[in-house]
Scaffold this motif. Structure first.
Motif, PDB file in Angstrom:
ATOM      1  N   LEU A 148       0.809  -1.221   0.000  1.00  8.30           N
ATOM      2  CA  LEU A 148       0.000   0.000   0.000  1.00  8.30           C
ATOM      3  C   LEU A 148       0.842   1.272   0.000  1.00  8.30           C
ATOM      4  N   HIS A 158      -8.308  -2.082   2.285  1.00  5.51           N
ATOM      5  CA  HIS A 158      -7.975  -0.672   2.126  1.00  5.51           C
ATOM      6  C   HIS A 158      -8.093  -0.435   0.619  1.00  5.51           C
ATOM      7  N   TYR A 206      -6.166  -4.457   4.833  1.00  2.00           N
ATOM      8  CA  TYR A 206      -6.434  -3.411   5.819  1.00  2.00           C
ATOM      9  C   TYR A 206      -5.610  -3.651   7.074  1.00  2.00           C
ATOM     10  N   ASN A 218      -2.712   1.777   8.652  1.00  2.00           N
ATOM     11  CA  ASN A 218      -2.566   2.217   7.264  1.00  2.00           C
ATOM     12  C   ASN A 218      -2.793   3.725   7.189  1.00  2.00           C
TER      13      ASN A 218
END
Length: 152
Positions: free
Chosen positions: A90, A115, A133, A137
């Motif tokens: 991410l 996410h 997720y 994050n």
């Protein structure tokens, strides 16, 4: 009959190079082998799987239409809302998109352990990148909020 997974999607565009660059540099796919079709294009891979097929619609489309049939190539894909890719890394993707100056939106859905990151490709097609997720994050794009799903 059992559907196992999404195999690939095909984009018809006059913006072949820009689209390939987006999926390579912003999304993280790589260009790979493509059969010698009688029309130009590129295939973009996730690992060893060609997941994005890009067909060039600039110039004479006779061979493309003979192979795939004629289609309305309106910006954004008509009824198509978005295409979703499950991803890892991410923070790396967030920084990469920001470095390219691409605006993107994000939301977290803890109940799905997702996410979600949304960015538009050069053709106006919304691409959703789904990451695992975690409570820590960070949100770097426009915050779409935390989606709570009512379990009852």
């Amino acid at each position: 009959m059992t559907v196992l997974h999404l195999d690939h999607f095909t984009l018809r565009t006059p913006k072949v190079e820009e689209t390939a660059r987006f999926f390579r540099d912003a999304v993280g796919l790589h260009e790979g082998w493509r059969p010698a079709f009688p029309f130009p294009g590129k295939w973009m891979y996730a690992g060893d799987r060609p997941v994005v097929h890009i067909a060039n619609i600039s110039g004479n489309n006779t061979e493309l239409e003979a192979y795939l049939g004629g289609r309305d190539t309106s910006v954004g894909g008509g009824s198509l809302d978005h295409i979703s890719l499950r991803c890892e890394g991410l923070a790396e993707h967030q920084h990469k998109l920001a470095a390219f100056g691409l605006s993107f939106q994000e939301r977290v859905v803890p109940e799905l352990s997702e996410h979600q990151l949304f960015v538009d490709d050069p053709n106006g097609i919304r691409i959703e990148l789904i990451f695992p997720y975690a409570p820590d994050n960070a949100l770097m794009g426009d915050n779409l909020g935390r989606l709570e799903i009512d379990a009852g």
